[in-house]
Motif scaffolding. Sequence first.
Motif: not given
Length: 408
Positions: A141-145
């Motif tokens: 799952r994408v998470s930039m932070k």
Amino acid sequence: MKYDMLLLRFGEFTLKGKNRNRFEKTVLTHVRSVLSSFPAAQIQKEYGRLYIALNGENADQLIAELKKIFGIHSISPVVVCASQLDKIVETSALFLEQMDLKKETSFKVTARRVWKAFPHPSQEMNHLVGSPLLKKFSLLRVSMKDPELQLRVEIREQGTYIYCEVIPAAGGFPRGSNGKAMLLLSGGIDSPVAGFTSMRRGLEVECVHYYSYPFTSRKAKEKVMELAKVLSGYTGEVKLHLVPFTDIQTSFTGQGQDNLIITLMRRSMLRIATMLAEREGAQAIVTGDSLGQVASQTLPSMNVIGRATDLPLLRPLIMMDKSEIIEIAKQIGTYETSILPYEDCCTLFVPKSPATNPNLRIVERIEMNLVHLQKMMEEAVERTETVVITPETVIEADREDGIDEAWF
């Protein structure tokens, strides 16, 4: 997982301008000494970094040794592929497959285009690599932070480096890059930690241990040698000076000032360490003092004790809580040895009420009355046994009288 290379990052000394090259050469020399046990590995140097081609060597074993090297800030095991988009995507997918994800994991790609001729800039590569991976691995799952998994992709002309882990290493300054000091090494928890923190700041440390046979057993000396052996794992070797202290220690009894015995003893220790420092070319003395921890470590006591030497007294633990010191001891591997129940000379003849605010004039008067004190200290230096301890040293006691002539 099979890795091709290790990426080693330098520590804070990279900010030191003109000294940077000297520090980097010192680290490089230390790394090469470690690699002597891994003959297939090859080292490559770039500005601010070292790369080690594994060539089949065990990555975990090598990392375990390299992370002890002062001056190395972190280590990343790396997989290498050709700097072509399809190869990068393919290798990234194989890399994640080997991680065998079991649960939903937050994720992002961080690409860095070092080779500017590569047709896709860094931001575009984040998408070009990340999109097919998200389609292939349903648990991502994408998470930039603060993602749980960050896939780093460094694109260079000679190849692209792919990795996730950033393993903390010892950091600090390279071994011996900031001079030499004598460490007063007891068998307790504090002094080995003081030695480690001093070595981490680039000091070459020689250890001085005082023993009082027959009041202390050979086990106490073996314990200290084991501690020196642990410390040698961070520098390759440690010189240990074993000082006979019985005559000096017993001379302080019967002076009618039992509350000052610890003060008198520690002043003599500093004087002997100063003599050894002059002989060995050291420029400071390191102790494991922590403010207020025991009677000899109150500010008035340290003031009176410290006047026994003109050398700088370095006390790296001075403002640390005991819990902080214990935590570092556990991390560096000295704690379990330090708590073994073998007394050293510092625990002998301890009065019921040791002075916490000693009077310097009284202390100096007692020392003047001990007319043979200076001669006893000089004789102790002459009788000092010096051994070089390495991580491979086998420590054995082969005599029953407590004076060990051959330990390994």
